[in-house]
Scaffold this motif. Sequence first.
Motif, PDB file in Angstrom:
ATOM      1  N   ARG A 231       1.224  -0.696   0.044  1.00  0.00           N
ATOM      2  CA  ARG A 231      -0.335  -0.093   0.102  1.00  0.00           C
ATOM      3  C   ARG A 231       0.704   0.738  -0.090  1.00  0.00           C
ATOM      4  O   ARG A 231       0.507   2.607  -0.636  1.00  0.00           O
ATOM      5  CB  ARG A 231      -0.492   0.247   1.186  1.00  0.00           C
ATOM      6  N   ALA A 232       2.124   1.298   0.626  1.00  0.00           N
ATOM      7  CA  ALA A 232       2.936   2.632   0.977  1.00  0.00           C
ATOM      8  C   ALA A 232       3.582   2.482  -0.542  1.00  0.00           C
ATOM      9  O   ALA A 232       3.527   4.361  -1.265  1.00  0.00           O
ATOM     10  CB  ALA A 232       4.033   1.847   1.472  1.00  0.00           C
ATOM     11  N   ALA A 233       3.800   1.073  -1.489  1.00  0.00           N
ATOM     12  CA  ALA A 233       3.791   1.941  -3.156  1.00  0.00           C
ATOM     13  C   ALA A 233       3.631   2.030  -3.532  1.00  0.00           C
ATOM     14  O   ALA A 233       3.523   2.837  -4.573  1.00  0.00           O
ATOM     15  CB  ALA A 233       4.795   0.750  -3.254  1.00  0.00           C
ATOM     16  N   LYS A 293       6.367   4.152   7.652  1.00  0.00           N
ATOM     17  CA  LYS A 293       5.680   3.614   8.477  1.00  0.00           C
ATOM     18  C   LYS A 293       4.182   2.615   8.268  1.00  0.00           C
ATOM     19  O   LYS A 293       3.530   2.570   8.335  1.00  0.00           O
ATOM     20  CB  LYS A 293       4.273   4.854   9.874  1.00  0.00           C
ATOM     21  N   PRO A 294       5.365   1.749   7.403  1.00  0.00           N
ATOM     22  CA  PRO A 294       4.817   0.552   6.702  1.00  0.00           C
ATOM     23  C   PRO A 294       4.252  -0.286   7.065  1.00  0.00           C
ATOM     24  O   PRO A 294       3.482  -0.895   7.554  1.00  0.00           O
ATOM     25  CB  PRO A 294       6.042   0.336   5.551  1.00  0.00           C
ATOM     26  N   ASP A 295       4.661  -0.438   8.983  1.00  0.00           N
ATOM     27  CA  ASP A 295       5.018  -1.010  10.012  1.00  0.00           C
ATOM     28  C   ASP A 295       3.185  -0.986  11.258  1.00  0.00           C
ATOM     29  O   ASP A 295       3.290  -1.324  11.208  1.00  0.00           O
ATOM     30  CB  ASP A 295       6.389  -1.650  10.594  1.00  0.00           C
ATOM     31  N   GLN A 296       2.597   0.671  10.973  1.00  0.00           N
ATOM     32  CA  GLN A 296       1.428   0.512  11.754  1.00  0.00           C
ATOM     33  C   GLN A 296       0.710   1.086  11.427  1.00  0.00           C
ATOM     34  O   GLN A 296       0.516   1.376   9.662  1.00  0.00           O
ATOM     35  CB  GLN A 296       1.959   1.950  12.315  1.00  0.00           C
ATOM     36  N   HIS A 345      -9.367   2.079  -5.902  1.00  0.00           N
ATOM     37  CA  HIS A 345     -10.244   0.666  -5.010  1.00  0.00           C
ATOM     38  C   HIS A 345      -8.798  -0.278  -5.103  1.00  0.00           C
ATOM     39  O   HIS A 345      -8.911  -1.136  -4.586  1.00  0.00           O
ATOM     40  CB  HIS A 345     -11.137   0.715  -5.882  1.00  0.00           C
ATOM     41  N   ARG A 346      -7.880   0.158  -4.669  1.00  0.00           N
ATOM     42  CA  ARG A 346      -6.653  -1.223  -4.834  1.00  0.00           C
ATOM     43  C   ARG A 346      -5.974  -1.549  -3.328  1.00  0.00           C
ATOM     44  O   ARG A 346      -5.769  -0.700  -3.040  1.00  0.00           O
ATOM     45  CB  ARG A 346      -5.326  -0.385  -5.936  1.00  0.00           C
ATOM     46  N   LEU A 347      -6.689  -2.493  -2.899  1.00  0.00           N
ATOM     47  CA  LEU A 347      -6.662  -2.774  -1.998  1.00  0.00           C
ATOM     48  C   LEU A 347      -7.120  -2.093  -0.765  1.00  0.00           C
ATOM     49  O   LEU A 347      -6.896  -2.167   0.548  1.00  0.00           O
ATOM     50  CB  LEU A 347      -4.717  -2.736  -1.058  1.00  0.00           C
ATOM     51  N   GLY A 348      -8.516  -1.984  -0.834  1.00  0.00           N
ATOM     52  CA  GLY A 348      -9.592  -1.104  -0.388  1.00  0.00           C
ATOM     53  C   GLY A 348      -9.446   0.127  -0.673  1.00  0.00           C
ATOM     54  O   GLY A 348      -9.201   0.937  -1.225  1.00  0.00           O
ATOM     55  N   SER A 349     -10.663   0.800  -0.521  1.00  0.00           N
ATOM     56  CA  SER A 349     -10.916   2.017  -1.479  1.00  0.00           C
ATOM     57  C   SER A 349     -10.694   2.678   0.509  1.00  0.00           C
ATOM     58  O   SER A 349     -10.721   2.630   1.627  1.00  0.00           O
ATOM     59  CB  SER A 349     -12.594   2.112  -1.221  1.00  0.00           C
TER      60      SER A 349
END
Length: 364
Positions: A231-233, A293-296, A345-349
């Motif tokens: 998601r961060a990418a 903060k990809p781990d949060q 809409h990728r991996l959740g809206s």
Amino acid sequence: MDLQLDQQQELLRQSLDRYLAKHLTFEARRTQCEGEAFLDFWKALDDELGVGAAGLAEDLGGFGGGPESEMIVAGALGRALAVTPYVPFHVLSTALLANLGCDDLVRRIATGDMLVVTAIEEPQTRGEVARVAAQADRIEGGWRLSGTKLVVDFAAQADIVLVPALMDGEGLALFAVEPARFGDGLKPFALIDDTPSADLLLDGLEVEDDRCIARGEGVLAALSAAVDRARAAICAEAAGIAAVMVADTVGYAKEREQFGVAIASFQALQHRMVDMWAKVQEIEAASLLATLKPDQPDAVSAAMATVSEGLRKIGQEALQLHGAMGLTEELRVGHYFKRATVIEHRLGSAADHVERYRERRLSA
């Protein structure tokens, strides 16, 4: 905190931008109309610059750049409207496999010897991996899978598809399946931005014991962490796309004349374009938040909600200010809008991530 790119990161950004400007002009991008063409371009790019391994740890065959390098690569690909398997292969799948200790497979992905995609979405998941409902039932010598996976980008072009599924009493498991094993259950199609994708019908699919590469409680945690890193990418790619749509809109407004003057001189349109520019700054800030903060999960969901809403607003304004020209094949803004719509809409809206953020805050 120093938020500027360091020397190596700036060199990566400049090298990638130069390569894409030379080899992926808008006209060249329009000629890439199928999965193999997109994949061939990506392989050529990766062979020359090695960007697929930019974010991986050095002991896994990468360059140790972490999420920051993934942000740089994804942002450049977004600006160039490059259709690549970078996020599904080199971010999501490698992060998942690294989290599970499958180091040999990660190294093969890093060198380009293996193309591995992860099948996340199901009808009810909407980016939330804890809702995975695909089943794996024990049979003699292996497992029988059932369920449906939706919108798996580059599934038909991959060497391996990683399939998360539930085992009775054992939690989530991860199966490595060759695309040919799905047979008629692999339903390929192209998204509106031309990305090759596929739905996977698992019912009746039988795999051997050794196709199960991980199982137990650790799989869900590893998968959740990998999805947030992806998601961060995606946020970084969105930032690149948003910047181009705004720049193209401003350029068009300066050239398009009405009543004998450029429409960029109309104050009402100036205000709208300034609002678009402000949204770009919001998206870039949200992308940076997710990268740092990809781990949060709270931070990632906040970033995704901000990016999705901002990208929709920018895309709608860009098309309106271009008028009927906005969706013609000849102008690239319409093509960027299509990619923006897919990313939204990728991996959740946005609504999904607002709810995810709320639930986590209430349970904290």
